[in-house]
Design an enzyme around this catalytic site. Sequence first.
Site, mmCIF file in Angstrom:
data_model
loop_
_atom_site.group_PDB
_atom_site.id
_atom_site.type_symbol
_atom_site.label_atom_id
_atom_site.label_comp_id
_atom_site.label_asym_id
_atom_site.label_seq_id
_atom_site.Cartn_x
_atom_site.Cartn_y
_atom_site.Cartn_z
ATOM 1 N N ASP A 192 0.873 -1.147 0.152
ATOM 2 C CA ASP A 192 -0.103 0.095 -0.034
ATOM 3 C C ASP A 192 0.787 1.199 -0.117
ATOM 4 O O ASP A 192 2.075 1.406 0.509
ATOM 5 C CB ASP A 192 -0.993 0.121 1.095
ATOM 6 N N HIS A 228 1.927 3.562 -9.149
ATOM 7 C CA HIS A 228 1.768 2.014 -9.375
ATOM 8 C C HIS A 228 2.930 1.478 -10.256
ATOM 9 O O HIS A 228 3.409 0.231 -10.220
ATOM 10 C CB HIS A 228 0.578 1.690 -10.087
ATOM 11 N N LEU A 230 9.922 -21.874 -5.013
ATOM 12 C CA LEU A 230 9.410 -20.646 -4.389
ATOM 13 C C LEU A 230 8.258 -20.051 -4.644
ATOM 14 O O LEU A 230 8.173 -19.837 -5.764
ATOM 15 C CB LEU A 230 10.568 -19.648 -4.606
HETATM 16 C C1 IPE Z 1 -5.275 -2.610 0.360
HETATM 17 O O1 IPE Z 1 -4.950 -1.302 -0.130
HETATM 18 C C2 IPE Z 1 -5.205 -3.546 -1.081
HETATM 19 C C3 IPE Z 1 -3.974 -3.361 -1.938
HETATM 20 C C4 IPE Z 1 -2.927 -3.178 -1.237
HETATM 21 C C5 IPE Z 1 -4.023 -4.078 -3.109
HETATM 22 P P1 IPE Z 1 -6.236 -0.146 -0.113
HETATM 23 O O2 IPE Z 1 -5.689 1.045 -0.509
HETATM 24 O O3 IPE Z 1 -7.079 -0.562 -1.162
HETATM 25 O O4 IPE Z 1 -6.874 -0.284 1.133
HETATM 26 P P2 IPE Z 1 -7.543 0.698 1.878
HETATM 27 O O5 IPE Z 1 -8.955 1.165 0.955
HETATM 28 O O6 IPE Z 1 -6.832 1.969 2.411
HETATM 29 O O7 IPE Z 1 -8.394 -0.202 3.096
HETATM 30 C C1 IPE Z 2 -1.687 0.185 -3.405
HETATM 31 O O1 IPE Z 2 -1.499 1.564 -3.364
HETATM 32 C C2 IPE Z 2 -1.983 -0.563 -4.759
HETATM 33 C C3 IPE Z 2 -3.447 -0.562 -4.940
HETATM 34 C C4 IPE Z 2 -4.368 -0.593 -3.998
HETATM 35 C C5 IPE Z 2 -3.736 -1.031 -6.441
HETATM 36 P P1 IPE Z 2 -2.713 2.686 -3.222
HETATM 37 O O2 IPE Z 2 -3.000 2.872 -4.743
HETATM 38 O O3 IPE Z 2 -3.659 2.282 -2.356
HETATM 39 O O4 IPE Z 2 -1.765 3.958 -2.721
HETATM 40 P P2 IPE Z 2 -2.443 4.680 -1.533
HETATM 41 O O5 IPE Z 2 -2.810 3.984 -0.588
HETATM 42 O O6 IPE Z 2 -3.474 5.505 -2.127
HETATM 43 O O7 IPE Z 2 -1.334 5.778 -1.300
HETATM 44 MG MG MG Z 3 -4.124 2.488 -0.341
#
Ligand code: IPE
Ligand code: IPE
Ligand code: MG
Length: 238
Positions: free
Chosen positions: A25, A42, A135
């Site tokens: 995240d 991303h 792995l």
């Molecule tokens: C969790 O992150 C999902 C992934 C890392 C793929 P999110 O950014 O979607 O989580 P919330 O919405 O903050 O809970």
């Molecule tokens: C995690 O990073 C990747 C996905 C959930 C696809 P985020 O896109 O949630 O990044 P933040 O949390 O908004 O910074």
């Molecule tokens: Mg996020």
Amino acid sequence: MFFKKKKQTVATVDERLKHIAFIMDGNGRWAKKRSMPREFGHVNGAKNFKKVIRYCGDKGVKIITVYAFSTENWKRPKNEVDAIMKLLSDYIDDAVAMVDENNIQLHFLGDMSIFPPETRAKIANAEEVSKDKTLILNIALNYGARAEIAHACEVLINNGKTAVTEEDVSSALYTAHCDDPDLIVRTGGDLRLSNFLLWQAAYAEFYFTDTLWPDLDEREIDKIIDEFYSRKRRYGGL
Ligand code: IPE
Ligand code: IPE
Ligand code: MG
């Protein structure tokens, strides 16, 4: 002359740390900090994914799971979802490219039926060409733990089960081929699971860091592993 004693880091892990799962995240915030579009985060998150997998493999971790896209992430603006879906194909290519060099056996966790046929064919191919490697790398895509548990119940019903054990449930989950995570790491500073591995996390250790996913580096992974080894897992015993 005074030398500061170097803190011991675990060189390679053992049976106690077979499986690490990462909630990757913070990509969007990483990009925002650089005044760039979220998609840029991303792209860099995908780059760091490769580095982290390699490093954990070198440390002797036998099973790695990454949360790449949740069943809830479809709620995001269409342009971001489209950008992630375009990247998905690169993610799969990157993972396949690592199969031989890093001895990786690929598994995709989640409901793949949502993806177009070309993507599903790519996913099936990635699993097929890597099936003899050792792995295990699980990539959770269109994954939600509640959907996974509901799906497992459906599988058991369709198999004619009228009584169900914990082992039955485990064997009907997307993670049936591997042991539960010993350690779940979440980057990005939020203190929640966001629908990740709810069943499998029963006795996992947790590590939360403010570091944004594209910035998670080898030094911090060493620190996380050291922290894991300082914990005492009791599983309800003494
Ligand atoms: C969790 O992150 C999902 C992934 C890392 C793929 P999110 O950014 O979607 O989580 P919330 O919405 O903050 O809970
Ligand atoms: C995690 O990073 C990747 C996905 C959930 C696809 P985020 O896109 O949630 O990044 P933040 O949390 O908004 O910074
Ligand atoms: Mg996020």
